[in-house]
Design an enzyme around this catalytic site. Structure first.
Site, PDB file in Angstrom:
ATOM      1  N   GLU A 162       0.816  -1.216   0.000  1.00  0.00           N
ATOM      2  CA  GLU A 162       0.000   0.000   0.000  1.00  0.00           C
ATOM      3  C   GLU A 162       0.851   1.269   0.000  1.00  0.00           C
ATOM      4  O   GLU A 162       0.533   2.233  -0.680  1.00  0.00           O
ATOM      5  CB  GLU A 162      -0.937   0.036   1.226  1.00  0.00           C
ATOM      6  N   ASP A 178      -1.060  -5.092   2.719  1.00  0.00           N
ATOM      7  CA  ASP A 178      -1.400  -3.880   3.470  1.00  0.00           C
ATOM      8  C   ASP A 178      -0.764  -4.047   4.844  1.00  0.00           C
ATOM      9  O   ASP A 178      -1.182  -4.907   5.630  1.00  0.00           O
ATOM     10  CB  ASP A 178      -2.922  -3.717   3.594  1.00  0.00           C
ATOM     11  N   ILE A 180      -0.733  -2.229   7.547  1.00  0.00           N
ATOM     12  CA  ILE A 180      -1.731  -2.010   8.618  1.00  0.00           C
ATOM     13  C   ILE A 180      -3.033  -1.618   7.926  1.00  0.00           C
ATOM     14  O   ILE A 180      -3.153  -0.505   7.407  1.00  0.00           O
ATOM     15  CB  ILE A 180      -1.316  -0.905   9.607  1.00  0.00           C
ATOM     16  N   ASP A 181      -3.982  -2.531   7.869  1.00  0.00           N
ATOM     17  CA  ASP A 181      -5.304  -2.158   7.358  1.00  0.00           C
ATOM     18  C   ASP A 181      -6.137  -1.747   8.571  1.00  0.00           C
ATOM     19  O   ASP A 181      -6.380  -2.548   9.470  1.00  0.00           O
ATOM     20  CB  ASP A 181      -5.966  -3.319   6.608  1.00  0.00           C
ATOM     21  N   THR A 230      -5.586   1.894   9.566  1.00  0.00           N
ATOM     22  CA  THR A 230      -4.566   2.812  10.107  1.00  0.00           C
ATOM     23  C   THR A 230      -5.190   3.818  11.077  1.00  0.00           C
ATOM     24  O   THR A 230      -4.599   4.118  12.119  1.00  0.00           O
ATOM     25  CB  THR A 230      -3.825   3.525   8.952  1.00  0.00           C
ATOM     26  N   ASP A 278      -6.448  -3.734   0.306  1.00  0.00           N
ATOM     27  CA  ASP A 278      -7.467  -3.785   1.365  1.00  0.00           C
ATOM     28  C   ASP A 278      -8.222  -5.116   1.359  1.00  0.00           C
ATOM     29  O   ASP A 278      -8.692  -5.555   2.404  1.00  0.00           O
ATOM     30  CB  ASP A 278      -8.510  -2.668   1.179  1.00  0.00           C
TER      31      ASP A 278
HETATM   32  C1  IPD Z   1      -8.825   1.471   4.948  1.00  0.00           C
HETATM   33  C2  IPD Z   1      -9.683   0.607   5.819  1.00  0.00           C
HETATM   34  C3  IPD Z   1     -11.068   1.193   5.937  1.00  0.00           C
HETATM   35  C4  IPD Z   1     -11.704   1.380   4.599  1.00  0.00           C
HETATM   36  C5  IPD Z   1     -10.817   2.202   3.702  1.00  0.00           C
HETATM   37  C6  IPD Z   1      -9.443   1.553   3.593  1.00  0.00           C
HETATM   38  P1  IPD Z   1      -6.242   1.679   5.498  1.00  0.00           P
HETATM   39  O1  IPD Z   1      -7.525   0.946   4.830  1.00  0.00           O
HETATM   40  O2  IPD Z   1      -9.768  -0.697   5.312  1.00  0.00           O
HETATM   41  O3  IPD Z   1     -11.924   0.362   6.665  1.00  0.00           O
HETATM   42  O4  IPD Z   1     -12.936   2.014   4.759  1.00  0.00           O
HETATM   43  O5  IPD Z   1     -11.424   2.261   2.439  1.00  0.00           O
HETATM   44  O6  IPD Z   1      -8.633   2.300   2.741  1.00  0.00           O
HETATM   45  O7  IPD Z   1      -6.123   3.037   4.865  1.00  0.00           O
HETATM   46  O8  IPD Z   1      -6.499   1.772   6.943  1.00  0.00           O
HETATM   47  O9  IPD Z   1      -5.104   0.784   5.133  1.00  0.00           O
END
Ligand code: IPD
Length: 264
Positions: free
Chosen positions: A65, A81, A83-84, A86, A208
């Site tokens: 990412e 990813d 940290i999904d 963040t 994601d």
């Molecule tokens: C996000 C999370 C969030 C989702 C966003 C993503 P990130 O990833 O998964 O739940 O609503 O669309 O981008 O930015 O925390 O890696």
């Protein structure tokens, strides 16, 4: 095939989780919009994963990412990813995961998603089903009226949010309830284990959903874009469900609302 790689990836994901747990008060930077963030720990975890995963599978390449890291030149590549969730991580909401998918000849063959706060390790290997901490998981068999629907209203780009709120209102009127957990990968894993039943996000990226979407399909669920795009890198929106009928239920409501908007 890839069984040893899966075991190795699980070990690497656990060590990445330790880096998350060991951090406190990380430096936070904005990324594109004021609501989208990256921390020094996202970058540190991604560097760790890249080094470890490329060593685990020599010849593979890496998509992550952060930092525009996108090398799909090998037949085997990782989609990561670090940290999904963040925003959850920054606020210590304890719902953030490490997400790792392996693509082989254009298809996902392995997914590992780890939540270090709850010590939940989700993983799947093609044709072998899905597991959480060694126990097989499968999707629910709930009908729409008993479903919990997880969604997000596009926090990083709110231009389409009102449409997603209208879609949510329609679904809320039919289903049991709605959740917004703040980690797409975790929500899709919760769908794979049958705790959540329906899922929609208007904007997502491959990192994601690549790993968790694969875990969901191996658990008997189904994932797609609203308009049926299967290519992970062309999928923009994501819909997912415990079964094909419920996916169509979701798709119908979303498309009706999208078309109602464009015909106005
Ligand atoms: C996000 C999370 C969030 C989702 C966003 C993503 P990130 O990833 O998964 O739940 O609503 O669309 O981008 O930015 O925390 O890696």
């Amino acid at each position: 095939m890839f069984r040893n790689i899966c075991d190795g990836t699980i070990d690497i994901a656990r060590r990445a989780g330790e880096i998350m747990l060991d951090s406190s008060d990380p430096e936070v930077m904005d990324k594109g919009t004021k609501d989208n963030h990256v921390t020094e720990i996202d970058l540190k975890v991604q560097q760790f994963l890249k080094k470890e995963l490329l060593a685990l599978l020599p010849g593979s390449t890496f998509v992550g990412e952060e930092e525009d890291d996108d090398d799909r030149s090998s037949d085997d590549y990782w989609i990561v990813d670090p940290i999904d969730g963040t925003t959850n991580f920054i606020r210590n909401l304890q719902m953030s995961v490490v997400s790792i998918a392996l693509i082989h000849s254009g298809e996902p063959v392995m997914g590992v998603v780890y939540n270090p706060y709850t010590d939940e390790m989700f993983y799947a290997l093609k044709g072998n089903g899905s597991f959480r901490n060694g126990k097989k998981i499968k999707v629910s068999d709930r009908k729409p009226e008993n479903c919990i629907f997880a969604t997000s209203w596009g926090a990083y780009d709110k231009s389409g949010s009102s449409e997603t709120f209208r879609i949510s209102e329609k679904i809320y009127g039919i289903c049991e309830d709605i959740r917004r957990m703040g980690s797409a990968a975790y929500e899709l894993c919760k769908t794979a284990e049958g705790s959540i039943d329906l899922y929609y996000e208007p904007i997502l990226h491959p990192w994601d959903h690549a790993a968790a979407g694969f875990i969901l399909t191996e658990a008997g669920g189904i994932i797609s874009s609203v308009y049926g795009e299967q290519d992970l890198f062309k999928r923009n929106s994501v819909i997912a469900a415990n079964n094909p009928d419920n996916l169509e239920f979701l798709r119908k409501i979303i498309i009706e609302e999208k078309e109602r908007k464009t015909s106005q």
